[in-house]
Design an enzyme around this catalytic site. Structure first.
Site, mmCIF file in Angstrom:
data_model
loop_
_atom_site.group_PDB
_atom_site.id
_atom_site.type_symbol
_atom_site.label_atom_id
_atom_site.label_comp_id
_atom_site.label_asym_id
_atom_site.label_seq_id
_atom_site.Cartn_x
_atom_site.Cartn_y
_atom_site.Cartn_z
ATOM 1 N N CYS A 148 -4.618 6.156 -1.609
ATOM 2 C CA CYS A 148 -5.067 4.874 -1.055
ATOM 3 C C CYS A 148 -6.555 4.620 -1.298
ATOM 4 O O CYS A 148 -6.946 3.552 -1.788
ATOM 5 C CB CYS A 148 -4.722 4.792 0.426
ATOM 6 N N HIS A 193 -1.987 -2.033 -1.930
ATOM 7 C CA HIS A 193 -2.433 -0.686 -1.557
ATOM 8 C C HIS A 193 -1.590 0.356 -2.270
ATOM 9 O O HIS A 193 -0.481 0.072 -2.733
ATOM 10 C CB HIS A 193 -2.355 -0.478 -0.035
ATOM 11 N N HIS A 211 -5.774 5.471 6.176
ATOM 12 C CA HIS A 211 -5.203 4.654 5.101
ATOM 13 C C HIS A 211 -6.055 3.407 4.920
ATOM 14 O O HIS A 211 -6.568 2.839 5.888
ATOM 15 C CB HIS A 211 -3.764 4.261 5.420
#
Length: 327
Positions: A242, A302, A290
């Site tokens: 991420c 993402h 994240h």
């Protein structure tokens, strides 16, 4: 390959990091797994692995900083060691001049003393010590002690980070085992159920994203990676985690970001959800583990997880924490 995507489904090998939930082995005598139960287990597995991965990214950043600091301290020590030797020679010459024509046994003891502390101890036994003491020498001795303390502290910190990396490496074997068990669960599902499970969070990407300036370059990079694989610790060119995706995306716009979701949370001013613009970084979970990029219309791009790869998703598909605007 599903729906023309480039990712591997699911990429359940090569994960690095901390102990995850146990998933029991799946023997042939067991009942067929419930898809909702498998989904919950795999989701938790992915999430905890990502938390560990981001901690590992933080440790790598810290280790690089510590090593850089340690190199600077050692260079300082070398330079000041040269200065100390120069002062030492000056004091020796002064001692020799002071004791010319007299017995030189004391002088010899001073000159042959290699240890700085021993050098001072020998001088302290001489009646002329007070006259010979030099302020620069005293200041330098104190400064050298301070450097030694800093060097020792930095080495201790580097050792701590090395221990963390070693611990993570040791736990990798356990994670690989758990992930293999998770893959076994997925393998027991029918193909259609498996496909539905690993692609459940994917959303068709928008045709275009309205963005301007540096944000436009960052969004364009991130959107170009949709379909790429998710690999823990990766930052391109064809696989990302991420924070690796957002780091490379903003890097393409000329903005340097650290490879860490928690560190990226401090990379720019915070932005209210009502003020989000394409290119803003959005963060999830507490503690933050994240990060994605807002692309407008309540959507993000993402690097999701090994099952979904780089994809788009609704802004609130995960527990939302906040957003920042880099650049």
């Amino acid at each position: 390959m599903l729906n023309g995507r480039k990712r591997i489904i699911p990429a359940l090998t090569g994960l690095a990091l901390v102990g995850l939930i146990g998933i029991g082995p799946s023997g042939p005598a067991q009942a067929e797994p419930d898809i909702d139960d498998v989904q919950a287990r795999v989701d938790r597995l992915f999430h905890e692995a990502e938390q560990a991965s981001e901690r590992f990214n933080d440790a790598r950043i810290e280790l690089r900083e510590l090593n850089s600091d340690l190199r600077s301290l050692r260079a300082d020590e070398d330079r000041q060691g040269d200065r100390l030797e120069g002062v030492r020679q000056q004091v020796e010459r002064s001692v020799v001049r002071q004791y010319q024509g007299q017995g030189l046994s004391a002088v010899g003891q001073v000159i042959v003393s290699d240890d700085p502390q021993g050098f001072l101890a020998e001088l302290s036994t001489m009646s002329a010590f007070d006259d010979l003491q030099d302020q620069m020498y005293g200041d330098y001795t104190a400064e050298l002690e301070a450097l030694d303390i800093r060097r020792e502290a930095t080495q201790d910190r580097a050792a701590q980070v090395a221990e963390v990396k070693e611990q993570l490496a040791e736990e990798k074997a356990e994670i690989d085992e758990k992930l293999a068990e998770a893959e076994g669960l997925l393998d027991r599902l029918e193909e259609k159920e498996r496909e539905a499970l690993v692609s459940r969070d994917t959303t068709r990407p928008p045709v275009s994203v309205p963005a301007s300036g540096r944000a436009a370059a960052a969004v364009a990079y991130a959107m170009a990676q949709v379909g790429d694989a998710y690999v823990y610790g990766a930052a391109g060119p064809s696989a990302f985690d991420c924070s690796g995706l957002t780091m490379m995306a903003w890097g393409a716009a000329g903005v340097a970001l650290p490879h860490s979701s928690s560190a990226q949370y401090s990379s720019g001013p915070q932005v209210a959800e009502s003020d989000l613009q394409p290119g803003d970084l959005v963060f999830y979970y507490s503690p933050i583990s994240h990060v994605g990029m807002y692309i407008g219309g309540g959507m993000i791009v993402h690097a999701a997880n090994p099952g979904s790869g780089v994809t788009t998703a609704p802004l609130h598909s995960m527990p939302y924490v906040g957003a920042v605007r880099p650049g």
